[in-house]
Motif scaffolding. Structure first.
Motif, PDB file in Angstrom:
ATOM      1  N   THR A 329       0.817  -1.206   0.000  1.00  0.00           N
ATOM      2  CA  THR A 329       0.000   0.000   0.000  1.00  0.00           C
ATOM      3  C   THR A 329       0.855   1.262   0.000  1.00  0.00           C
ATOM      4  OG1 THR A 329      -1.688  -1.197   1.228  1.00  0.00           O
ATOM      5  CG2 THR A 329      -1.877   1.200   1.157  1.00  0.00           C
ATOM      6  N   GLY A 330       0.647   2.114  -0.999  1.00  0.00           N
ATOM      7  CA  GLY A 330       1.379   3.367  -1.097  1.00  0.00           C
ATOM      8  C   GLY A 330       2.728   3.224  -1.762  1.00  0.00           C
ATOM      9  N   THR A 331       3.141   1.973  -1.984  1.00  0.00           N
ATOM     10  CA  THR A 331       4.436   1.720  -2.627  1.00  0.00           C
ATOM     11  C   THR A 331       4.229   1.199  -4.041  1.00  0.00           C
ATOM     12  OG1 THR A 331       5.401   1.204  -0.468  1.00  0.00           O
ATOM     13  CG2 THR A 331       6.623   0.501  -2.402  1.00  0.00           C
ATOM     14  N   LEU A 332       3.526   0.080  -4.152  1.00  0.00           N
ATOM     15  CA  LEU A 332       3.179  -0.471  -5.460  1.00  0.00           C
ATOM     16  C   LEU A 332       1.791  -0.024  -5.903  1.00  0.00           C
ATOM     17  CD1 LEU A 332       4.514  -4.081  -4.885  1.00  0.00           C
ATOM     18  CD2 LEU A 332       5.559  -2.325  -6.318  1.00  0.00           C
ATOM     19  N   THR A 333       0.969   0.367  -4.939  1.00  0.00           N
ATOM     20  CA  THR A 333      -0.376   0.863  -5.251  1.00  0.00           C
ATOM     21  C   THR A 333      -0.461   2.337  -4.927  1.00  0.00           C
ATOM     22  OG1 THR A 333      -1.237   0.330  -3.056  1.00  0.00           O
ATOM     23  CG2 THR A 333      -1.339  -1.406  -4.727  1.00  0.00           C
ATOM     24  N   SER A 451       4.240   0.565 -11.644  1.00  0.00           N
ATOM     25  CA  SER A 451       4.718  -0.536 -10.797  1.00  0.00           C
ATOM     26  C   SER A 451       5.229  -1.723 -11.606  1.00  0.00           C
ATOM     27  CB  SER A 451       3.620  -0.992  -9.837  1.00  0.00           C
ATOM     28  OG  SER A 451       3.366  -0.002  -8.873  1.00  0.00           O
ATOM     29  N   LYS A 452       4.454  -2.148 -12.617  1.00  0.00           N
ATOM     30  CA  LYS A 452       4.879  -3.307 -13.409  1.00  0.00           C
ATOM     31  C   LYS A 452       6.154  -3.010 -14.193  1.00  0.00           C
ATOM     32  CE  LYS A 452       3.106  -6.964 -16.395  1.00  0.00           C
ATOM     33  NZ  LYS A 452       1.897  -7.529 -17.044  1.00  0.00           N
ATOM     34  N   PRO A 453       6.258  -1.863 -14.900  1.00  0.00           N
ATOM     35  CA  PRO A 453       7.525  -1.538 -15.563  1.00  0.00           C
ATOM     36  C   PRO A 453       8.688  -1.420 -14.573  1.00  0.00           C
ATOM     37  CG  PRO A 453       5.775  -0.132 -16.395  1.00  0.00           C
ATOM     38  CD  PRO A 453       5.204  -0.888 -15.239  1.00  0.00           C
ATOM     39  N   ALA A 454       8.390  -0.979 -13.346  1.00  0.00           N
ATOM     40  CA  ALA A 454       9.456  -0.838 -12.334  1.00  0.00           C
ATOM     41  C   ALA A 454      10.015  -2.202 -11.947  1.00  0.00           C
ATOM     42  CB  ALA A 454       8.913  -0.122 -11.102  1.00  0.00           C
ATOM     43  N   ILE A 455       9.132  -3.195 -11.775  1.00  0.00           N
ATOM     44  CA  ILE A 455       9.587  -4.555 -11.447  1.00  0.00           C
ATOM     45  C   ILE A 455      10.418  -5.111 -12.595  1.00  0.00           C
ATOM     46  CG2 ILE A 455       8.859  -6.890 -10.847  1.00  0.00           C
ATOM     47  CD1 ILE A 455       8.248  -4.761  -8.705  1.00  0.00           C
ATOM     48  N   ALA A 456       9.951  -4.881 -13.830  1.00  0.00           N
ATOM     49  CA  ALA A 456      10.702  -5.358 -15.006  1.00  0.00           C
ATOM     50  C   ALA A 456      12.072  -4.684 -15.082  1.00  0.00           C
ATOM     51  CB  ALA A 456       9.898  -5.077 -16.271  1.00  0.00           C
ATOM     52  N   ALA A 457      12.118  -3.399 -14.765  1.00  0.00           N
ATOM     53  CA  ALA A 457      13.389  -2.662 -14.802  1.00  0.00           C
ATOM     54  C   ALA A 457      14.364  -3.202 -13.757  1.00  0.00           C
ATOM     55  CB  ALA A 457      13.132  -1.174 -14.569  1.00  0.00           C
ATOM     56  N   LEU A 458      13.836  -3.560 -12.580  1.00  0.00           N
ATOM     57  CA  LEU A 458      14.692  -4.136 -11.538  1.00  0.00           C
ATOM     58  C   LEU A 458      15.275  -5.472 -11.988  1.00  0.00           C
ATOM     59  CD1 LEU A 458      12.620  -3.304  -8.337  1.00  0.00           C
ATOM     60  CD2 LEU A 458      14.904  -2.456  -8.883  1.00  0.00           C
ATOM     61  N   ARG A 459      14.484  -6.266 -12.664  1.00  0.00           N
ATOM     62  CA  ARG A 459      14.990  -7.552 -13.153  1.00  0.00           C
ATOM     63  C   ARG A 459      16.074  -7.316 -14.205  1.00  0.00           C
ATOM     64  NH1 ARG A 459      12.219 -11.404 -10.707  1.00  0.00           N
ATOM     65  NH2 ARG A 459       9.992 -11.155 -10.248  1.00  0.00           N
ATOM     66  N   ARG A 460      15.918  -6.280 -15.026  1.00  0.00           N
ATOM     67  CA  ARG A 460      16.964  -5.959 -16.009  1.00  0.00           C
ATOM     68  C   ARG A 460      18.251  -5.528 -15.326  1.00  0.00           C
ATOM     69  NH1 ARG A 460      12.607  -3.498 -18.789  1.00  0.00           N
ATOM     70  NH2 ARG A 460      13.275  -1.427 -18.078  1.00  0.00           N
ATOM     71  N   ASP A 472      -2.805  -6.610   3.941  1.00  0.00           N
ATOM     72  CA  ASP A 472      -4.070  -6.817   3.256  1.00  0.00           C
ATOM     73  C   ASP A 472      -4.398  -8.313   3.180  1.00  0.00           C
ATOM     74  OD1 ASP A 472      -6.363  -6.121   1.936  1.00  0.00           O
ATOM     75  OD2 ASP A 472      -5.358  -4.779   0.529  1.00  0.00           O
ATOM     76  N   SER A 473      -5.580  -8.623   2.702  1.00  0.00           N
ATOM     77  CA  SER A 473      -6.033 -10.020   2.611  1.00  0.00           C
ATOM     78  C   SER A 473      -5.240 -10.783   1.549  1.00  0.00           C
ATOM     79  CB  SER A 473      -7.521 -10.069   2.266  1.00  0.00           C
ATOM     80  OG  SER A 473      -7.728  -9.587   0.950  1.00  0.00           O
ATOM     81  N   TYR A 474      -5.233 -12.102   1.671  1.00  0.00           N
ATOM     82  CA  TYR A 474      -4.528 -12.949   0.707  1.00  0.00           C
ATOM     83  C   TYR A 474      -5.086 -12.759  -0.701  1.00  0.00           C
ATOM     84  CZ  TYR A 474      -1.937 -15.496   4.281  1.00  0.00           C
ATOM     85  OH  TYR A 474      -1.078 -15.832   5.286  1.00  0.00           O
ATOM     86  N   LYS A 475      -6.395 -12.628  -0.789  1.00  0.00           N
ATOM     87  CA  LYS A 475      -7.028 -12.531  -2.099  1.00  0.00           C
ATOM     88  C   LYS A 475      -6.573 -11.282  -2.848  1.00  0.00           C
ATOM     89  CE  LYS A 475     -11.463 -11.932  -2.068  1.00  0.00           C
ATOM     90  NZ  LYS A 475     -12.895 -12.243  -1.890  1.00  0.00           N
ATOM     91  N   VAL A 476      -6.613 -10.154  -2.158  1.00  0.00           N
ATOM     92  CA  VAL A 476      -6.177  -8.890  -2.772  1.00  0.00           C
ATOM     93  C   VAL A 476      -4.685  -8.929  -3.059  1.00  0.00           C
ATOM     94  CG1 VAL A 476      -5.952  -6.406  -2.421  1.00  0.00           C
ATOM     95  CG2 VAL A 476      -8.018  -7.591  -1.662  1.00  0.00           C
ATOM     96  N   ALA A 477      -3.912  -9.420  -2.084  1.00  0.00           N
ATOM     97  CA  ALA A 477      -2.457  -9.451  -2.233  1.00  0.00           C
ATOM     98  C   ALA A 477      -2.042 -10.335  -3.411  1.00  0.00           C
ATOM     99  CB  ALA A 477      -1.816  -9.961  -0.946  1.00  0.00           C
ATOM    100  N   GLN A 479      -3.781 -11.089  -6.073  1.00  0.00           N
ATOM    101  CA  GLN A 479      -4.157 -10.472  -7.351  1.00  0.00           C
ATOM    102  C   GLN A 479      -3.107  -9.431  -7.775  1.00  0.00           C
ATOM    103  OE1 GLN A 479      -7.079  -7.392  -7.460  1.00  0.00           O
ATOM    104  NE2 GLN A 479      -8.079  -8.232  -9.284  1.00  0.00           N
ATOM    105  N   VAL A 480      -2.679  -8.596  -6.821  1.00  0.00           N
ATOM    106  CA  VAL A 480      -1.674  -7.575  -7.123  1.00  0.00           C
ATOM    107  C   VAL A 480      -0.338  -8.227  -7.481  1.00  0.00           C
ATOM    108  CG1 VAL A 480      -0.327  -5.659  -6.162  1.00  0.00           C
ATOM    109  CG2 VAL A 480      -2.771  -5.841  -5.676  1.00  0.00           C
ATOM    110  N   ALA A 481       0.044  -9.253  -6.704  1.00  0.00           N
ATOM    111  CA  ALA A 481       1.339  -9.915  -6.920  1.00  0.00           C
ATOM    112  C   ALA A 481       1.396 -10.584  -8.293  1.00  0.00           C
ATOM    113  CB  ALA A 481       1.577 -10.944  -5.823  1.00  0.00           C
ATOM    114  N   VAL A 482       0.320 -11.248  -8.690  1.00  0.00           N
ATOM    115  CA  VAL A 482       0.290 -11.922  -9.994  1.00  0.00           C
ATOM    116  C   VAL A 482       0.349 -10.900 -11.123  1.00  0.00           C
ATOM    117  CG1 VAL A 482      -1.153 -13.298 -11.558  1.00  0.00           C
ATOM    118  CG2 VAL A 482      -0.893 -13.977  -9.164  1.00  0.00           C
ATOM    119  N   SER A 483      -0.390  -9.801 -10.976  1.00  0.00           N
ATOM    120  CA  SER A 483      -0.418  -8.781 -12.039  1.00  0.00           C
ATOM    121  C   SER A 483       0.939  -8.111 -12.223  1.00  0.00           C
ATOM    122  CB  SER A 483      -1.484  -7.722 -11.733  1.00  0.00           C
ATOM    123  OG  SER A 483      -1.114  -6.947 -10.602  1.00  0.00           O
ATOM    124  N   LEU A 484       1.747  -8.056 -11.163  1.00  0.00           N
ATOM    125  CA  LEU A 484       3.051  -7.395 -11.234  1.00  0.00           C
ATOM    126  C   LEU A 484       4.207  -8.364 -11.478  1.00  0.00           C
ATOM    127  CD1 LEU A 484       2.746  -4.803  -8.305  1.00  0.00           C
ATOM    128  CD2 LEU A 484       2.345  -4.440 -10.748  1.00  0.00           C
TER     129      LEU A 484
END
Length: 644
Positions: A329-333, A451-460, A472-477, A479-484
């Motif tokens: 929260t507030g970092t990736l979202t 957020s997603k381009p940032a994760i990709a940039a870190l992997r590069r 947050d709840s597992y369900k919300v977490a 969903q965000v983790a898979v999308s990123l």
């Protein structure tokens, strides 16, 4: 160039011209010596003075001593042989040229820091007898109303009580995108007011303000030395005396061996010349100057990009980052929660939302703010009593004498209240009134476009493991983790659980690598402190972030994390290049000098030439490529457009 640099450049040029002109003057003996002494003294008098002071202060072995001995020795040999004084003058001339380049490089990197230092306000406007009066920001008490006119810097943190405007935050964030500000919003010092007149009630004294904390952070960054800098300092303290005694041995022992053991002429002049050449070659300027300069330039380049690194030791640690743990929260979202749905049971949705907003009225959590925002009315705190905040669960309070419980499923289980599970994606706030389940409110956060381009940039950049922690709840977490594209996610964690999880991950990391934690700095201070390197983002105005983190990103753009890692790795690559290059050239030239295969001109290259090349290489750390940051966001936008 400053005045001192201009004066030094004039001395170098004038000395060089005199040395060249004297080549065409047909004089010998004492007259020749005195004429050549003029350009030598002109360019090198300060080195000679520093060498004498070093001897007086019992700090003999430094580069000034080496240059003084080598050049004076060369002059003495030229006098005895009626030889060429050019070599001695050239050694001093090129050494001063190298020092000038070094000074210019340091000045350039300092100017990047100075640009940040320009955020320090010179005055604050207060009203007296209907007129604005300028006072020192240090003299303004908390609660004082100050006025900031268009074009002026905001001198103190506070809340806008009147007016609206646009702020230039580039000195803090490194980005030129303006930010709108209006009545009731918090404003931090260091920004520049661009359009309207602002009336601000101060909330902090100047020494506690954002601008003071940032300036203190940057000013003290150079005091935190990296391992590489500490090694070079120790190396120079041991190395310089060794080469001085080695040069002395080279000047004395071979002639004595020739004379007493082999019965040959000692040839003192030849071996003294070799020893002087050895001294010039051995001067550790390239290492002593370029390594700290590389770190200083790296910190300066980072600050210009809106990344504040507290010291070269943290820069060195950041360069080894292989694992990054993110708060959600507030970092990736966005951290901007909105009420998406209200499912009521025994009372209507308006009453349910009213109870939730009142019960959560004392909390500063983003979910609580979203409930109050959705309520849309001024919250009367007088209606709320007996507030109990249950960490990681929710809130229990009396609203108009009615017991209201608002929180997650854990709170309902804690109160032994049966609840209806909700399958919508988002944060579910379950509500109970007088011990009876009353429904739930669905609140959703939005993932930041970057957020997603940032994760990709870190992997590069070579980051191998990217993990997300959240309360947050597992369900919300999930969903965000898979999308990123996260490697792992741990949800429903209390602040203490986050610390434990980071400690577990620290034990699992590869030896010699670094684990970084990225948080918003408001409630992540314990985790920021526990990780190998703590990175606080979106930290404008966040005291907790500036105090607890090792690296502070001045806005909430996650692409800045890859920028910080890239700067650190580039800086460390430059440091290693300079160490290998400087020591390698020195060793080769020292061997050649000892064998008599190197003269003063090669010695000049081994000392001054290597130093200049190392300094220019160090200056590369100042420059940060920004297009890679934006390209990721643009790429994400293009993907979104195609999918639409």
């Amino acid at each position: 160039m400053n005045k001192k640099q201009k004066k030094m450049l004039a001395r170098i040029v004038l000395s060089a011209l005199l040395m060249i002109a004297l080549q065409f003057v047909p004089v010998d003996g004492v007259s020749r010596f005195l004429l050549y002494l003029v350009p030598y003294i002109l360019v090198g008098y300060d080195i000679l003075i520093k060498a004498v002071k070093g001897i007086k202060n019992k700090q003999v072995f430094d580069e000034n001593f080496l240059m003084a001995v080598a050049t004076l020795g060369a002059m003495a040999l030229a006098v005895s042989d009626n030889g060429d004084y050019t070599e001695a003058i050239a050694v001093m001339l090129f050494y001063q040229t190298g020092e000038w380049f070094q000074g210019y490089a340091v000045g350039k990197s300092r100017r990047n820091i100075s640009e940040l230092m320009d955020i320090r306000p010179d005055y604050a406007n207060i009203e007296q007898d209907g007129q604005f009066m300028r006072v020192d920001p240090d003299e303004v008490a908390v609660g004082t109303v100050i006025f900031v006119q268009p074009g002026e810097k905001v001198p103190l943190d506070g809340v806008v009580v009147e007016g609206c405007s646009t702020l230039n935050t580039s000195a803090l964030t490194g980005e030129s995108v303006p930010r709108d500000i209006s009545q009731g919003e918090e404003i931090i010092s260091g920004c520049i007011n661009m359009t309207g007149l602002l009336k601000i009630r101060t909330t902090k004294e100047f020494e506690e303000s954002t601008v003071s904390k940032i300036l203190d952070l940057v000013e003290n960054a150079s005091s935190r030395k990296s391992r590489s800098e500490a090694f070079i300092s120790r190396f120079a303290r041991v190395y310089t005396p060794i080469v001085c005694y080695s040069a002395l041995a080279l000047a004395v022992l071979p002639p004595l061996v020739r004379m007493y053991f082999w019965g040959l002429p000692p040839v003192w002049g030849e071996w003294v010349y070799r020893a002087l050449t050895f001294l010039v070659i051995s001067c550790p300027c390239a290492l002593v100057i370029s390594i700290p300069l590389s770190f200083f330039a790296g910190i300066g380049g980072a600050s210009r990009a809106g990344v504040l690194i507290k010291g070269s030791n943290y820069l060195e640690t950041l360069a080894k980052t292989q694992s990054i743990v993110f708060d959600k929260t507030g970092t990736l979202t966005e951290g901007v929660f909105e009420v998406n749905a209200i499912h009521h049971n025994v009372i209507d949705d308006k009453k349910l939302l009213e109870y939730a907003a009142l019960a959560e009225s004392a909390s500063s959590h983003p979910i609580s703010k979203s409930l109050r925002k959705a309520y849309g009315k001024v919250v009367d705190r007088g209606r709320v009593t007996n507030i109990q905040e249950v960490g990681g669960n929710g809130v229990i309070a009396l609203v108009d004498g009615v017991q209201v419980a608002a929180g997650n499923a854990k709170l309902m289980k804690r109160l032994h209240i049966s609840y209806i599970d909700c399958h919508q994606v988002g944060t579910i706030v379950h509500m109970a009134v007088n011990g009876v389940y009353a429904g739930h409110i669905v609140i959703a956060d939005i993932v930041k476009p970057a957020s997603k381009p940032a994760i990709a940039a870190l992997r590069r950049e070579g980051v191998r493991s990217v993990v997300m922690l959240t309360g947050d709840s597992y369900k919300v977490a999930n969903q965000v983790a898979v999308s990123l594209g996260m490697d792992a996610v741990y949800a429903e964690l209390l602040p203490a659980d986050k610390v434990k999880k980071v400690e577990e991950l620290l034990l699992k990391k590869a030896s010699g690598s670094t684990l970084a934690f990225v948080g918003d700095g408001i409630n992540d201070a314990p985790v920021l402190s526990r990780a190998d390197i703590g990175i606080a983002m979106g930290a404008m105005g966040s005291d907790a972030a500036i105090e607890a983190a090792d690296v502070v990103l001045m806005d909430d753009d996650p692409m800045k994390i890859s920028t910080a890692v890239r700067i650190a790795r580039k800086c460390m690559a430059i440091v290693h290049e300079n160490i290998v290059f400087s020591i390698g050239i020195k060793v080769v030239c020292l061997v050649l000098g000892a064998l008599g295969l190197a003269n003063m001109w090669l010695a000049i290259f081994a000392d001054v030439g290597v130093m200049i090349l190392a300094v220019f290489n160090a200056m590369r750390a100042l420059f940060v490529r920004k297009y890679t940051e934006q390209s990721g966001v643009d790429q994400q936008k293009n993907v979104s457009l195609r999918s639409a």
